[in-house]
Scaffold this motif. Structure first.
Motif, PDB file in Angstrom:
ATOM      1  N   PRO A 179       6.001   1.128   9.984  1.00 19.80           N
ATOM      2  CA  PRO A 179       7.027   1.996   9.659  1.00 19.80           C
ATOM      3  C   PRO A 179       7.026   3.147  10.559  1.00 19.80           C
ATOM      4  CG  PRO A 179       5.870   1.368   7.625  1.00 19.80           C
ATOM      5  CD  PRO A 179       4.954   1.040   8.964  1.00 19.80           C
ATOM      6  N   ARG A 180       8.434   3.390  11.028  1.00 17.55           N
ATOM      7  CA  ARG A 180       8.810   4.476  11.905  1.00 17.55           C
ATOM      8  C   ARG A 180       8.273   5.862  11.180  1.00 17.55           C
ATOM      9  NH1 ARG A 180       9.589   4.577  17.046  1.00 17.55           N
ATOM     10  NH2 ARG A 180      10.446   6.721  16.609  1.00 17.55           N
ATOM     11  N   ARG A 181       8.271   5.958   9.831  1.00 16.20           N
ATOM     12  CA  ARG A 181       7.841   7.079   9.182  1.00 16.20           C
ATOM     13  C   ARG A 181       7.050   6.743   8.336  1.00 16.20           C
ATOM     14  NH1 ARG A 181      10.909  11.723  10.062  1.00 16.20           N
ATOM     15  NH2 ARG A 181      13.121  11.365  11.054  1.00 16.20           N
ATOM     16  N   TRP A 182       5.734   7.396   8.186  1.00 20.61           N
ATOM     17  CA  TRP A 182       4.704   7.354   7.233  1.00 20.61           C
ATOM     18  C   TRP A 182       4.288   8.750   6.654  1.00 20.61           C
ATOM     19  CZ3 TRP A 182       1.101   3.439  10.156  1.00 20.61           C
ATOM     20  CH2 TRP A 182       1.097   2.308   9.159  1.00 20.61           C
ATOM     21  N   ARG A 183       4.283   8.639   5.459  1.00 17.48           N
ATOM     22  CA  ARG A 183       3.871   9.940   4.637  1.00 17.48           C
ATOM     23  C   ARG A 183       2.390  10.104   4.996  1.00 17.48           C
ATOM     24  NH1 ARG A 183       4.323   8.553  -1.732  1.00 17.48           N
ATOM     25  NH2 ARG A 183       3.403   6.869  -0.862  1.00 17.48           N
ATOM     26  N   PRO A 184       2.078  11.463   5.369  1.00 11.89           N
ATOM     27  CA  PRO A 184       0.840  11.661   5.858  1.00 11.89           C
ATOM     28  C   PRO A 184      -0.418  11.189   5.084  1.00 11.89           C
ATOM     29  CG  PRO A 184       2.255  13.657   5.934  1.00 11.89           C
ATOM     30  CD  PRO A 184       3.046  12.776   5.173  1.00 11.89           C
ATOM     31  N   GLU A 186      -0.404   8.577   3.331  1.00  8.81           N
ATOM     32  CA  GLU A 186      -0.336   7.072   3.497  1.00  8.81           C
ATOM     33  C   GLU A 186      -1.048   6.530   4.950  1.00  8.81           C
ATOM     34  OE1 GLU A 186       2.511   3.160   3.203  1.00  8.81           O
ATOM     35  OE2 GLU A 186       3.302   5.239   3.279  1.00  8.81           O
ATOM     36  N   LEU A 187      -0.600   7.475   5.784  1.00 12.10           N
ATOM     37  CA  LEU A 187      -1.216   7.332   7.387  1.00 12.10           C
ATOM     38  C   LEU A 187      -2.633   7.739   7.424  1.00 12.10           C
ATOM     39  CD1 LEU A 187      -0.240   7.015  10.154  1.00 12.10           C
ATOM     40  CD2 LEU A 187      -0.176   9.202  10.343  1.00 12.10           C
ATOM     41  N   ARG A 258       2.787   7.125  19.167  1.00 14.87           N
ATOM     42  CA  ARG A 258       3.585   8.080  18.395  1.00 14.87           C
ATOM     43  C   ARG A 258       2.837   9.488  18.646  1.00 14.87           C
ATOM     44  NH1 ARG A 258       5.891   4.643  13.408  1.00 14.87           N
ATOM     45  NH2 ARG A 258       6.813   2.890  14.523  1.00 14.87           N
ATOM     46  N   PRO A 261       2.447  13.286  13.011  1.00 14.81           N
ATOM     47  CA  PRO A 261       3.450  14.074  12.357  1.00 14.81           C
ATOM     48  C   PRO A 261       3.031  15.308  12.392  1.00 14.81           C
ATOM     49  CG  PRO A 261       2.727  12.058  11.134  1.00 14.81           C
ATOM     50  CD  PRO A 261       1.667  12.051  12.039  1.00 14.81           C
TER      51      PRO A 261
END
Length: 296
Positions: A179-184, A186-187, A258, A261
């Protein structure tokens, strides 16, 4: 039979072979004719074969003399070059440089440094050895390496003479389907592909400290020694990885790079690359260090 012969005898042989006249040869050698005649006779006795066929009117090379002439000339030329070679080696302009490097440097400036150094100092032979930091340190201890590029956490370089080549952040290597965005949170739960602690302890500890700072424990799925192998395992879907930013130059199908975040920026790990060398390394190392320093 011991036929060890000094250079003076070979020089006398070569000059006589070129002039085919004892008088002229003696004059070129700054000696009188009788000592030259005696020296050639002694040389022939030690070799066990005549080198010249002599008559009252002429001097000619025998087949043995013909066979020895070019090797003798080559020997004399090499001997004449030895003083300059020794002076060049003492100045670091000649000799050998045994250089270790970690794979990450190969994706950055190393090829350019090597190309420029070889152009500037063609008399120095560079022997390259790709090796992780732990393997390089063992080679340093055995005096098998003169210098090396190593990767470590900032401020944790090996106890060797050192030139820092800069600090860079570690970035995420992810499967491109991630996913382009992951919750911290979850990452941080994703399976992690990482190098074994033994090859870069300070860097490994920095990665674990990052997880612990964010109240997480890494779910280590796989270990791999080389950074490019780690990237390949990520592209195969085995997990995510934290790699030096310079590794983004390594493009593989199925991989995306990437930055971490913003929410995870605190305590984010970084890495430092250093050129290290033995204190008793040969003078060519000083030339190489100066070259890298001037072109970093």
């Amino acid at each position: 039979m011991n036929v060890e012969i000094d250079l003076r005898a070979w020089r006398q042989f070569a000059v006589l072979a070129e002039t085919l006249h004892f008088g002229r040869a003696a004059e070129r050698l700054h000696m009188t004719q009788p000592p030259l005649t005696l020296a050639i006779q002694q040389l022939e006795r030690r070799l066990g074969t005549p080198l010249f066929a002599r008559t009252r009117r002429s001097v000619a090379l025998t087949p043995a003399g013909e066979a020895l002439l070019e090797p003798a000339r080559a020997l004399l030329e090499r001997a004449a070059a030895l003083p300059a070679l020794a002076r060049g080696a003492a100045r670091g302009e000649q000799g050998r440089l045994r250089l270790g490097f970690v794979s990450t440097v190969g994706y950055g400036p190393l090829p350019g440094w090597l190309r420029g150094f070889r152009e500037a100092w063609p008399g120095v032979t560079v022997e390259l050895r790709e090796a992780t930091g732990d393997v390089q340190l063992e080679a340093f201890a055995r005096a098998e390496l003169d210098a090396g590029f190593v990767l470590h956490a900032p401020g944790h370089a090996p106890a060797l003479a050192r030139l820092s080549l800069g600090v860079e952040p570690m970035v995420l290597a992810l499967p491109d389907a991630a996913p382009r965005r992951w919750r911290p949170a979850e990452l941080l739960r994703q399976p992690l592909v990482i190098f074994p602690r033994g090859i870069a302890p300070s860097l490994y500890d920095a990665v674990l400290a990052f997880y612990h700072h964010h109240r997480a424990a890494p779910a280590i799925a796989q270990e791999a020694i080389q950074m490019q192998t780690i990237v390949n395992l990520v592209s195969a879907g085995l997990g995510i990885a934290l790699v030096p930013r310079s590794m983004t130059l390594l493009q593989r199908p199925g991989i995306a790079y990437r930055s971490l975040p913003v929410a995870l920026a605190e305590a984010a790990p970084s890495c430092e690359t250093s050129l290290v060398w033995r204190a008793d390394a040969p003078p060519a190392v000083e030339r190489f260090v100066a070259h890298v320093k001037a072109h970093r």
